[in-house]
Scaffold this motif. Structure first.
Motif, PDB file in Angstrom:
ATOM      1  N   GLY A 187     -10.257  -9.323  -2.150  1.00 12.76           N
ATOM      2  CA  GLY A 187     -11.651  -9.250  -2.557  1.00 12.76           C
ATOM      3  C   GLY A 187     -11.997  -7.984  -3.317  1.00 12.76           C
ATOM      4  O   GLY A 187     -13.147  -7.788  -3.724  1.00 12.76           O
ATOM      5  N   GLN A 188     -11.026  -7.117  -3.540  1.00 11.07           N
ATOM      6  CA  GLN A 188     -11.278  -5.863  -4.248  1.00 11.07           C
ATOM      7  C   GLN A 188     -11.517  -6.102  -5.734  1.00 11.07           C
ATOM      8  O   GLN A 188     -11.074  -7.101  -6.310  1.00 11.07           O
ATOM      9  CB  GLN A 188     -10.089  -4.911  -4.074  1.00 11.07           C
ATOM     10  CG  GLN A 188      -9.881  -4.412  -2.664  1.00 11.07           C
ATOM     11  CD  GLN A 188      -8.663  -3.513  -2.547  1.00 11.07           C
ATOM     12  OE1 GLN A 188      -7.893  -3.349  -3.502  1.00 11.07           O
ATOM     13  NE2 GLN A 188      -8.469  -2.928  -1.378  1.00 11.07           N
ATOM     14  N   ASP A 189     -12.203  -5.154  -6.358  1.00  8.35           N
ATOM     15  CA  ASP A 189     -12.374  -5.192  -7.811  1.00  8.35           C
ATOM     16  C   ASP A 189     -10.999  -5.155  -8.477  1.00  8.35           C
ATOM     17  O   ASP A 189     -10.091  -4.454  -8.024  1.00  8.35           O
ATOM     18  CB  ASP A 189     -13.193  -3.991  -8.291  1.00  8.35           C
ATOM     19  CG  ASP A 189     -14.643  -4.066  -7.838  1.00  8.35           C
ATOM     20  OD1 ASP A 189     -15.093  -5.172  -7.481  1.00  8.35           O
ATOM     21  OD2 ASP A 189     -15.307  -3.008  -7.827  1.00  8.35           O
ATOM     22  N   GLY A 190     -10.850  -5.932  -9.535  1.00 12.01           N
ATOM     23  CA  GLY A 190      -9.586  -5.936 -10.259  1.00 12.01           C
ATOM     24  C   GLY A 190      -8.622  -6.998  -9.786  1.00 12.01           C
ATOM     25  O   GLY A 190      -7.558  -7.178 -10.389  1.00 12.01           O
ATOM     26  N   VAL A 191      -8.965  -7.716  -8.722  1.00 13.80           N
ATOM     27  CA  VAL A 191      -8.116  -8.805  -8.244  1.00 13.80           C
ATOM     28  C   VAL A 191      -8.789 -10.119  -8.631  1.00 13.80           C
ATOM     29  O   VAL A 191      -9.873 -10.438  -8.150  1.00 13.80           O
ATOM     30  CB  VAL A 191      -7.913  -8.752  -6.713  1.00 13.80           C
ATOM     31  CG1 VAL A 191      -7.060  -9.921  -6.253  1.00 13.80           C
ATOM     32  CG2 VAL A 191      -7.277  -7.426  -6.306  1.00 13.80           C
TER      33      VAL A 191
ATOM     34  N   GLY B 140      -3.773  -6.635  -7.753  1.00 13.49           N
ATOM     35  CA  GLY B 140      -4.240  -7.496  -8.832  1.00 13.49           C
ATOM     36  C   GLY B 140      -3.168  -7.720  -9.878  1.00 13.49           C
ATOM     37  O   GLY B 140      -2.989  -8.839 -10.376  1.00 13.49           O
TER      38      GLY B 140
ATOM     39  N   SER C 242      -0.647  -2.471  -8.753  1.00  9.40           N
ATOM     40  CA  SER C 242      -1.779  -2.854  -7.913  1.00  9.40           C
ATOM     41  C   SER C 242      -1.582  -4.278  -7.425  1.00  9.40           C
ATOM     42  O   SER C 242      -0.765  -5.032  -7.971  1.00  9.40           O
ATOM     43  CB  SER C 242      -3.091  -2.768  -8.691  1.00  9.40           C
ATOM     44  OG  SER C 242      -3.106  -3.750  -9.721  1.00  9.40           O
TER      45      SER C 242
ATOM     46  N   ARG D 296      -8.256 -11.016   3.029  1.00 12.64           N
ATOM     47  CA  ARG D 296      -9.518 -11.145   2.301  1.00 12.64           C
ATOM     48  C   ARG D 296     -10.008  -9.785   1.811  1.00 12.64           C
ATOM     49  O   ARG D 296     -10.565  -9.678   0.713  1.00 12.64           O
ATOM     50  CB  ARG D 296     -10.574 -11.816   3.187  1.00 12.64           C
ATOM     51  CG  ARG D 296     -10.246 -13.266   3.505  1.00 12.64           C
ATOM     52  CD  ARG D 296     -11.422 -13.984   4.153  1.00 12.64           C
ATOM     53  NE  ARG D 296     -11.727 -13.476   5.475  1.00 12.64           N
ATOM     54  CZ  ARG D 296     -11.174 -13.917   6.599  1.00 12.64           C
ATOM     55  NH1 ARG D 296     -10.260 -14.883   6.565  1.00 12.64           N
ATOM     56  NH2 ARG D 296     -11.508 -13.409   7.772  1.00 12.64           N
ATOM     57  N   GLY D 297      -9.784  -8.739   2.604  1.00 15.97           N
ATOM     58  CA  GLY D 297     -10.181  -7.408   2.161  1.00 15.97           C
ATOM     59  C   GLY D 297      -9.426  -6.970   0.919  1.00 15.97           C
ATOM     60  O   GLY D 297     -10.009  -6.415  -0.015  1.00 15.97           O
ATOM     61  N   LEU D 298      -8.138  -7.226   0.875  1.00 13.90           N
ATOM     62  CA  LEU D 298      -7.320  -6.828  -0.265  1.00 13.90           C
ATOM     63  C   LEU D 298      -7.653  -7.660  -1.508  1.00 13.90           C
ATOM     64  O   LEU D 298      -7.880  -7.117  -2.599  1.00 13.90           O
ATOM     65  CB  LEU D 298      -5.836  -6.992   0.075  1.00 13.90           C
ATOM     66  CG  LEU D 298      -4.843  -6.656  -1.049  1.00 13.90           C
ATOM     67  CD1 LEU D 298      -4.908  -5.171  -1.390  1.00 13.90           C
ATOM     68  CD2 LEU D 298      -3.434  -7.046  -0.636  1.00 13.90           C
TER      69      LEU D 298
ATOM     70  N   ARG E  90       0.832  -1.208   0.000  1.00 11.93           N
ATOM     71  CA  ARG E  90       0.000   0.000   0.000  1.00 11.93           C
ATOM     72  C   ARG E  90       0.864   1.255   0.000  1.00 11.93           C
ATOM     73  O   ARG E  90       0.500   2.279  -0.563  1.00 11.93           O
ATOM     74  CB  ARG E  90      -0.922   0.004   1.216  1.00 11.93           C
ATOM     75  CG  ARG E  90      -2.032  -1.021   1.149  1.00 11.93           C
ATOM     76  CD  ARG E  90      -3.042  -0.811   2.277  1.00 11.93           C
ATOM     77  NE  ARG E  90      -4.026  -1.873   2.319  1.00 11.93           N
ATOM     78  CZ  ARG E  90      -5.120  -1.918   1.554  1.00 11.93           C
ATOM     79  NH1 ARG E  90      -5.336  -0.947   0.674  1.00 11.93           N
ATOM     80  NH2 ARG E  90      -5.979  -2.919   1.661  1.00 11.93           N
TER      81      ARG E  90
ATOM     82  N   ARG F 110     -13.059 -18.983  -4.878  1.00 16.20           N
ATOM     83  CA  ARG F 110     -12.810 -18.012  -5.938  1.00 16.20           C
ATOM     84  C   ARG F 110     -11.805 -18.529  -6.969  1.00 16.20           C
ATOM     85  O   ARG F 110     -11.287 -17.750  -7.777  1.00 16.20           O
ATOM     86  CB  ARG F 110     -12.331 -16.693  -5.314  1.00 16.20           C
ATOM     87  CG  ARG F 110     -13.474 -15.970  -4.602  1.00 16.20           C
ATOM     88  CD  ARG F 110     -12.990 -14.990  -3.557  1.00 16.20           C
ATOM     89  NE  ARG F 110     -14.120 -14.284  -2.943  1.00 16.20           N
ATOM     90  CZ  ARG F 110     -14.934 -14.817  -2.021  1.00 16.20           C
ATOM     91  NH1 ARG F 110     -14.727 -16.053  -1.616  1.00 16.20           N
ATOM     92  NH2 ARG F 110     -15.948 -14.130  -1.532  1.00 16.20           N
TER      93      ARG F 110
END
Length: 297
Positions: free
Chosen positions: A85-89, A61, A59, A81-83, A41, A117
């Motif tokens: 689970g983001q869009d683009g990953v 992803g 990123s 899981r938060g990271l 980050r 997933r």
């Protein structure tokens, strides 16, 4: 299965999470000749790694897409899981090795989450400090599907002495916790003995070799004691628990006389007294597994 440091063919590996441990993992992979992509980050934490040949992904992803294997080293499994689970990953088709500290139940939950997933998932635990990573002294535990571990074992071996524990993804975390209780128990016992001897003017350095000798000797008892635990039979081959309890009373009284804390010997004695009250006084010390196996009231 345990393997030490050895070189393998260069592999594309991503490391996500660049705290002190994450940077040490990435550096060890670079030294072993792997093609390392990193993401954090705070991109500034990647500067030294990039200078040494790592590629900084834009990123998380992108980091996963660029590698055959992605090693995760974040604050906890919720952050994982938060990271991811983001869009683009996109997890489908990836192989994740999660070296983030977590409990065994969390590890199993994250394994299910990742597998749902489409990811292949191994959980792990690092039994080392960052400076040891990349040496045989760094023990890295892994659990999850054996085929996934074996596929990436040569690459993972760049990190230290890698050990495979079994298919249950929670085993690495569970072994980690069991190792910590061993570590703190030994250290606390040594500190208690040191406090007793300091009361008589003996310094810690003088006591340490004797304490080390005792610790090594006791460690030698473990395989035989383990056989008793697994059999559920505890014949007093060396000493009966009621004899040990008398020695515990001596330790407790000696500590009190010296003005040293009695908390640790009182714990020993309380466990032994409960087992004796349950009728196990004539059995050997490992019978206390029955006490340790009960939940705290």
């Amino acid at each position: 299965m345990t393997t030490g440091i050895h070189h393998s063919s260069p592999t594309a590996v991503s490391v996500v999470g660049l705290g002190l441990m994450g940077r040490a993992l990435a550096q060890a992979l670079l030294r072993a000749g792997h093609h390392v992509t990193v993401w954090n980050r705070t991109p500034a934490k990647a500067a030294a790694l990039v200078a040494d040949g790592a590629r900084l992904a834009p990123s998380a992803g992108a980091a996963l897409r660029s590698a055959d294997l992605t090693i995760l080293c974040l604050t906890d499994d919720e952050a994982v899981r938060g990271l991811l689970g983001q869009d683009g990953v996109v997890l489908a088709g990836t192989t994740l090795v999660n070296l983030t500290s977590a409990g065994s139940a969390q590890a199993r939950e994250t394994a299910r989450w990742a597998e749902q997933r489409g990811a292949r998932y191994l959980d792990g635990a690092i039994m080392a400090v960052p400076p040891a990573i990349g040496t045989a002294e760094a023990v890295i535990l892994h659990s999850g599907p054996r085929t996934d571990f074996e596929a990436h074992e040569p690459t993972l071996a760049a990190l230290g002495t890698v050990t495979y524990l079994g298919d249950d993804p929670g085993l690495a975390s569970l072994y980690d916790a069991a190792g910590l209780t061993m570590m703190w128990s030994v250290l606390n016992a040594w500190l208690h003995g040191t406090a007793m001897l300091r009361a008589a003017g003996v310094d810690a350095a003088s006591y340490a070799p004797f304490a080390q000798q005792i610790a090594v000797g006791v460690a030698g008892w473990l395989p035989g004691y383990a056989e008793q635990v697994d059999r559920g039979s505890f014949p007093a081959e060396v000493s009966a628990l009621e004899t040990d309890a008398r020695a515990m009373s001596h330790l407790l009284h000696e500590s009190a006389a010296l003005g040293v804390s009695t908390e640790l010997p009182r714990l020993f004695k309380a466990l032994a007294d409960r087992a004796i009250a349950a009728g196990h006084g004539s059995e050997q010390y490992p019978v206390l597994i029955e006490e340790f196996g009960r939940p705290t009231p």
